[in-house]
Write an enzyme that holds these catalytic residues in place. Structure first.
Site, PDB file in Angstrom:
ATOM      1  CB  CYS A   1      -0.986  -0.062   1.180  1.00 27.64           C
ATOM      2  SG  CYS A   1      -2.372   1.063   0.989  1.00 27.64           S
TER       3      CYS A   1
ATOM      4  CG  HIS B   1      -3.371  -3.712   3.272  1.00 26.74           C
ATOM      5  ND1 HIS B   1      -2.357  -3.059   3.934  1.00 26.74           N
ATOM      6  CD2 HIS B   1      -4.114  -2.756   2.671  1.00 26.74           C
ATOM      7  CE1 HIS B   1      -2.480  -1.752   3.741  1.00 26.74           C
ATOM      8  NE2 HIS B   1      -3.534  -1.542   2.974  1.00 26.74           N
TER       9      HIS B   1
ATOM     10  CD  GLU C   1      -0.520  -5.590   5.729  1.00 26.01           C
ATOM     11  OE1 GLU C   1      -0.363  -6.167   4.643  1.00 26.01           O
ATOM     12  OE2 GLU C   1      -0.811  -4.367   5.809  1.00 26.01           O
TER      13      GLU C   1
END
Lengths: 76, 222
Positions: free
Chosen positions: B86, B194, B196
């Site tokens: 990002c 994302h 994560e």
């Protein structure tokens, strides 16, 4: 000494903000607008001795992303 | 195995990224933006999502000039591993470590939802846990995720099999549906979605964990 830097998206790079402004102008009845490009203006207060070459270096290194943006400099 | 996660003023995915690395078995150090060196022996640097320096000027532009970013550029230049997610992807393009730039979303709206990503190549340390063509669910949350590169650059990325992920239903106008790309040596990954945030059942899915596990497997074997 002052310098004014104009940063604009390069031609061919879609400018969705400019397009939204054009659309809004059309909705207000301003039907003679065929295109809008939105950029930014950065005013620099420069110390004595600063040159246009210095400002060019600033543009290349930070103020503009030359992958997508063009810039022009007015020394005042 | 050591990972470093860079923290800028305005980072907000730094701890999520650190947890994802830890779950994959890395010892993680957080590194402050004013530091000028990475901890010794770091295998991979994570550049997290967020709004570094308030997104002033352009997303990632000021972070790219920070002292720690010089160290990250050197790390990548030495062939070190790095991943930018990002805002981290925006920063890596602003530094020139990865080609192209991220523009305002074509629809002008901030978008926050899980999207379907296609794994475009399994030939990288980040994507070898998937098969090419796999479709995974990974969240996006960005206003400036519209990947742009000139036609020659896009062709080079495609010809060199450096597109890591593509969007199944392009949410932001990215050229050629590109969601993530690899560096020329395939050791740096930049992506807008994302992984994560898809690393725990509590997040609603674990499709992102393979990125970190594959990386850990490669580093451990090295």
């Amino acid at each position: 000494m002052k310098a004014r830097v104009h940063v604009m998206l390069k031609n061919g790079v879609l400018d969705p903000q400019g397009e939204a402004v054009r659309h809004a102008l059309g909705a207000l009845g301003f039907d003679k607008v065929e295109g809008v490009r939105q950029g930014k203006v950065i005013d620099l207060d420069l110390a004595a001795g600063a040159t246009e070459a210095d400002v060019t270096a600033m543009c290349e290194k930070l103020l503009a992303n030359t992958v997508i943006e063009s810039y022009s400099i007015e020394m005042q | 195995m050591k990972a470093a996660v860079v923290v800028f003023p305005g980072s907000n995915c730094d701890r999520d990224l650190a947890v994802a690395f830890e779950q994959a078995g890395f010892d993680v150090s957080m590194v402050w933006h004013k530091d000028s060196a990475l901890p010794a022996g770091v295998d991979i640097v994570g550049v997290p999502g967020g709004f570094s320096y308030g997104d002033y000027l352009r997303c990632g532009a000021i972070a790219a000039q920070s002292p720690i970013c010089k160290a990250v550029i050197e790390h990548a230049g030495r062939g070190g591993y790095a991943v930018g997610v990002c805002n981290g992807f925006q920063i890596l393009t602003e530094t020139g470590v990865l080609p192209g730039a991220l523009l305002r979303n074509a629809g002008l709206k901030y978008i926050c939802r899980t999207v379907d990503l296609k794994v475009a190549t399994a030939d990288s340390v980040f994507t070898r846990g998937y098969s090419a063509g796999d479709v995974i669910g990974v969240p996006i949350a960005h206003h400036d995720g519209n990947y742009f590169a000139d036609a020659d650059t896009v062709k080079a990325l495609q010809d060199q099999d450096r597109v890591a992920f593509t969007y199944e239903d392009n949410p932001n106008g990215s050229v050629a549906d590109i969601a993530g790309i690899l560096s020329e040596n395939r050791r740096v990954l930049g992506m807008m979605p994302h992984p994560e945030r898809a690393a725990d059942e509590g997040h609603g899915g674990t499709d992102g964990t393979a990125v970190f596990r594959a990386l850990a497997g490669m580093v451990a074997a090295a």
